[in-house]
Design a protein around this motif. Structure first.
Motif, PDB file in Angstrom:
ATOM      1  N   GLN A 122      52.840   9.437  50.448  1.00 25.43           N
ATOM      2  CA  GLN A 122      54.122   8.959  50.988  1.00 25.43           C
ATOM      3  C   GLN A 122      54.146   9.112  52.515  1.00 25.43           C
ATOM      4  O   GLN A 122      54.574   8.211  53.240  1.00 25.43           O
ATOM      5  CB  GLN A 122      55.265   9.759  50.349  1.00 25.43           C
ATOM      6  CG  GLN A 122      56.613   9.594  51.023  1.00 25.43           C
ATOM      7  CD  GLN A 122      57.679  10.483  50.398  1.00 25.43           C
ATOM      8  OE1 GLN A 122      57.963  10.385  49.215  1.00 25.43           O
ATOM      9  NE2 GLN A 122      58.297  11.345  51.192  1.00 25.43           N
ATOM     10  N   CYS A 123      53.654  10.254  52.992  1.00 21.31           N
ATOM     11  CA  CYS A 123      53.655  10.510  54.441  1.00 21.31           C
ATOM     12  C   CYS A 123      52.644   9.626  55.168  1.00 21.31           C
ATOM     13  O   CYS A 123      52.734   9.451  56.382  1.00 21.31           O
ATOM     14  CB  CYS A 123      53.336  11.979  54.713  1.00 21.31           C
ATOM     15  SG  CYS A 123      54.663  13.094  54.225  1.00 21.31           S
ATOM     16  N   SER A 124      51.665   9.073  54.435  1.00 21.80           N
ATOM     17  CA  SER A 124      50.602   8.271  55.058  1.00 21.80           C
ATOM     18  C   SER A 124      50.904   6.775  55.016  1.00 21.80           C
ATOM     19  O   SER A 124      50.053   5.962  55.383  1.00 21.80           O
ATOM     20  CB  SER A 124      49.276   8.530  54.336  1.00 21.80           C
ATOM     21  OG  SER A 124      49.013   9.912  54.247  1.00 21.80           O
ATOM     22  N   GLY A 142      59.362  11.955  62.419  1.00 17.88           N
ATOM     23  CA  GLY A 142      58.097  12.222  61.744  1.00 17.88           C
ATOM     24  C   GLY A 142      57.030  12.561  62.763  1.00 17.88           C
ATOM     25  O   GLY A 142      57.100  12.088  63.914  1.00 17.88           O
ATOM     26  N   VAL A 143      56.025  13.358  62.361  1.00 18.58           N
ATOM     27  CA  VAL A 143      54.990  13.757  63.319  1.00 18.58           C
ATOM     28  C   VAL A 143      54.052  12.612  63.710  1.00 18.58           C
ATOM     29  O   VAL A 143      53.232  12.768  64.600  1.00 18.58           O
ATOM     30  CB  VAL A 143      54.149  14.973  62.856  1.00 18.58           C
ATOM     31  CG1 VAL A 143      54.985  16.235  62.845  1.00 18.58           C
ATOM     32  CG2 VAL A 143      53.482  14.719  61.522  1.00 18.58           C
ATOM     33  N   GLY A 144      54.202  11.447  63.068  1.00 18.45           N
ATOM     34  CA  GLY A 144      53.470  10.263  63.524  1.00 18.45           C
ATOM     35  C   GLY A 144      54.042   9.716  64.825  1.00 18.45           C
ATOM     36  O   GLY A 144      53.442   8.864  65.469  1.00 18.45           O
ATOM     37  N   ILE A 149      54.181   6.991  58.683  1.00 18.98           N
ATOM     38  CA  ILE A 149      55.629   7.237  58.578  1.00 18.98           C
ATOM     39  C   ILE A 149      55.936   8.735  58.581  1.00 18.98           C
ATOM     40  O   ILE A 149      56.967   9.154  59.070  1.00 18.98           O
ATOM     41  CB  ILE A 149      56.184   6.549  57.312  1.00 18.98           C
ATOM     42  CG1 ILE A 149      57.699   6.624  57.258  1.00 18.98           C
ATOM     43  CG2 ILE A 149      55.577   7.133  56.038  1.00 18.98           C
ATOM     44  CD1 ILE A 149      58.332   5.747  56.172  1.00 18.98           C
ATOM     45  N   GLU A 150      55.030   9.538  57.987  1.00 21.14           N
ATOM     46  CA  GLU A 150      55.198  10.997  57.868  1.00 21.14           C
ATOM     47  C   GLU A 150      56.598  11.342  57.352  1.00 21.14           C
ATOM     48  O   GLU A 150      57.052  10.745  56.410  1.00 21.14           O
ATOM     49  CB  GLU A 150      54.852  11.704  59.189  1.00 21.14           C
ATOM     50  CG  GLU A 150      53.399  11.509  59.602  1.00 21.14           C
ATOM     51  CD  GLU A 150      52.366  12.109  58.642  1.00 21.14           C
ATOM     52  OE1 GLU A 150      52.741  12.901  57.777  1.00 21.14           O
ATOM     53  OE2 GLU A 150      51.187  11.754  58.750  1.00 21.14           O
ATOM     54  N   SER A 151      57.277  12.264  58.006  1.00 22.16           N
ATOM     55  CA  SER A 151      58.520  12.783  57.422  1.00 22.16           C
ATOM     56  C   SER A 151      59.703  11.827  57.477  1.00 22.16           C
ATOM     57  O   SER A 151      60.737  12.116  56.884  1.00 22.16           O
ATOM     58  CB  SER A 151      58.914  14.080  58.123  1.00 22.16           C
ATOM     59  OG  SER A 151      57.945  15.049  57.848  1.00 22.16           O
ATOM     60  N   SER A 191      42.589  12.308  55.954  1.00 15.45           N
ATOM     61  CA  SER A 191      42.628  13.361  56.966  1.00 15.45           C
ATOM     62  C   SER A 191      43.682  14.424  56.606  1.00 15.45           C
ATOM     63  O   SER A 191      43.440  15.626  56.721  1.00 15.45           O
ATOM     64  CB  SER A 191      42.944  12.733  58.332  1.00 15.45           C
ATOM     65  OG  SER A 191      42.980  13.700  59.342  1.00 15.45           O
ATOM     66  N   GLU A 192      44.848  13.967  56.145  1.00 14.97           N
ATOM     67  CA  GLU A 192      45.921  14.908  55.827  1.00 14.97           C
ATOM     68  C   GLU A 192      45.599  15.695  54.545  1.00 14.97           C
ATOM     69  O   GLU A 192      45.786  16.919  54.501  1.00 14.97           O
ATOM     70  CB  GLU A 192      47.272  14.178  55.699  1.00 14.97           C
ATOM     71  CG  GLU A 192      48.416  15.143  55.439  1.00 14.97           C
ATOM     72  CD  GLU A 192      49.795  14.627  55.834  1.00 14.97           C
ATOM     73  OE1 GLU A 192      49.892  13.594  56.497  1.00 14.97           O
ATOM     74  OE2 GLU A 192      50.771  15.311  55.485  1.00 14.97           O
ATOM     75  N   TYR A 193      45.082  14.994  53.529  1.00 14.78           N
ATOM     76  CA  TYR A 193      44.839  15.678  52.250  1.00 14.78           C
ATOM     77  C   TYR A 193      43.713  16.721  52.372  1.00 14.78           C
ATOM     78  O   TYR A 193      43.745  17.757  51.717  1.00 14.78           O
ATOM     79  CB  TYR A 193      44.536  14.646  51.150  1.00 14.78           C
ATOM     80  CG  TYR A 193      44.566  15.238  49.758  1.00 14.78           C
ATOM     81  CD1 TYR A 193      45.734  15.804  49.249  1.00 14.78           C
ATOM     82  CD2 TYR A 193      43.433  15.236  48.958  1.00 14.78           C
ATOM     83  CE1 TYR A 193      45.772  16.356  47.977  1.00 14.78           C
ATOM     84  CE2 TYR A 193      43.456  15.788  47.679  1.00 14.78           C
ATOM     85  CZ  TYR A 193      44.630  16.349  47.193  1.00 14.78           C
ATOM     86  OH  TYR A 193      44.658  16.895  45.941  1.00 14.78           O
TER      87      TYR A 193
HETATM   88  N1  GLN Z   1      52.980  15.052  56.269  1.00 17.53           N
HETATM   89  C1  GLN Z   1      53.455  15.963  57.265  1.00 17.53           C
HETATM   90  C2  GLN Z   1      53.429  17.382  56.717  1.00 17.53           C
HETATM   91  O1  GLN Z   1      53.658  17.551  55.540  1.00 17.53           O
HETATM   92  C3  GLN Z   1      54.847  15.581  57.637  1.00 17.53           C
HETATM   93  C4  GLN Z   1      55.419  16.469  58.705  1.00 17.53           C
HETATM   94  C5  GLN Z   1      56.376  15.745  59.599  1.00 17.53           C
HETATM   95  O2  GLN Z   1      56.326  14.533  59.790  1.00 17.53           O
HETATM   96  N2  GLN Z   1      57.224  16.515  60.249  1.00 17.53           N
HETATM   97  O3  GLN Z   1      53.215  18.310  57.440  1.00 17.53           O
END
Ligand code: GLN
Length: 339
Positions: free
Chosen positions: A220-222, A286-288, A89-91, A185-187
């Motif tokens: 939350q973003c994941s 979102g960047v997803g 979901i990302e942002s 991966s993000e963390y």
């Molecule tokens: N989780 C991503 C970040 O914090 C969200 C960025 C996005 O979707 N634009 O960079």
């Protein structure tokens, strides 16, 4: 009249009411479906941009996936393409957690502690020319979104996370779960956001311990969603805060206009002006690769496709939603000036 006939008459009356309400809004079910099909066909071959890769695993999502969906405030669904594929979901999560904080602490808590401006710089600022990326916070940029997570009324990190997940699940009308490989991966690569969280804490603009806010924000973003989930989340906003599929009130109706205003001004980051100019709708990206746009009081348009432009917005998704807005004539300010 016997009971059976009475029931049949009542059913026909309801069907006529539903049909006439769709027609009263000027858009029939057939028109909804055909504009979704057209948008899908028109942009399926658009291959510009590339997957986000600063979160390494996002680069692995098949780039050709593409789905488009409309969900109305009555809960009708019109879709084309890959609307069942679960992506991060990302942002797109950010406005929904802002809604939770507005519900818990009132809209002014967001206004006073986070901010509502998309640039935060005065009208004659020279600085804005020099440092284009510098913004003060609103709940949709990373700094404001991390601060928003820190404002959720919570007894513990677990409680904070459970509330964030339950709230976004209520908007989607289904129990959502985290894509754990995206989270890992993000963390592992979260240095920039960690810097932001620590600075905010130092400036007394973060309301929990920074690493806790960072972990809950990254989880939350994941959260995994598909385009249909995003459509239902948007339709809940179109329906004044009541999920049209489950019938559950997820946020107070009075908070919806303010949240949509924030999405209109900042939902596309530094492309928000261009987006509002050409599509005329509050939206969140979102960047997803997901985007959801809201036609207030009527319906949501959501789309998913992983390839992004330089601002981090999905090119196919934004093109499809802008096309649908223009074709149905639902841009809030009138026809798309480019057409
Ligand atoms: N989780 C991503 C970040 O914090 C969200 C960025 C996005 O979707 N634009 O960079």
């Amino acid at each position: 009249m016997n009971k059976l006939i009475q029931n049949a008459v009542a059913a026909v009356a309801v069907a006529l009411m539903l049909a006439s309400s769709a027609i009263a809004e000027g858009i029939t079910p057939a028109a909804f479906q055909s504009v979704v099909d057209e948008a899908y066909a028109k942009y399926k071959g658009l291959n510009e941009g590339s997957n986000a890769d600063y979160i390494p695993i996002l680069a692995e999502t098949p780039s050709d996936l593409f789905g488009v969906v409309i969900v109305t405030r009555e809960g009708a669904i019109y879709s084309a393409g890959d609307v069942d594929y679960k992506f991060a979901i990302e942002s797109v999560s950010k406005p929904f957690t802002a809604a939770l904080v507005m519900k818990q602490q009132g809209p002014n808590a967001i206004r006073e502690k986070i901010g509502l401006e998309s640039t935060g710089l005065p009208f004659n600022s020279k600085l804005s020319l020099e440092i284009h990326k510098a913004r003060s916070v609103n709940p949709l940029v990373n700094a404001g979104a991390i601060a928003t997570v820190s404002m959720v009324d919570a007894k513990s990190e677990k409680d904070r996370w459970n509330q964030v997940l339950a709230n976004i699940s209520d908007f989607a009308g289904t129990k959502l779960t985290v894509l754990e490989d995206v989270y890992d991966s993000e963390y592992e690569n979260v240095w920039g956001n960690r810097g932001i969280a620590n600075l905010l804490y130092d400036y007394k603009r973060l309301y929990s311990e920074p690493e806790e806010a960072l972990r809950v924000y990254t989880r939350q973003c994941s959260i995994g969603v598909n385009a249909l989930d995003l459509g239902v989340m948007g339709a809940t906003l179109a329906n004044q805060g009541v999920n049209p599929i489950t019938g559950k009130r997820v946020m107070p109706a009075k908070d919806v206009p303010g949240l949509l205003a924030i999405m209109a001004t900042a939902g596309f980051y530094d492309q928000s002006g261009e987006w509002l100019y050409s599509a005329g709708l509050p939206a969140k990206t979102g960047v997803g690769g997901g985007i959801v746009a809201v036609v207030p009081g009527r319906f949501a348009i959501a789309a998913f496709s992983p390839r992004l432009n330089a601002a981090g917005n999905s090119i196919r998704s934004l093109s499809a939603i802008r096309y649908i807005s223009g074709k149905l004539g639902v841009g809030l300010f009138g026809p798309n000036p480019d057409e």
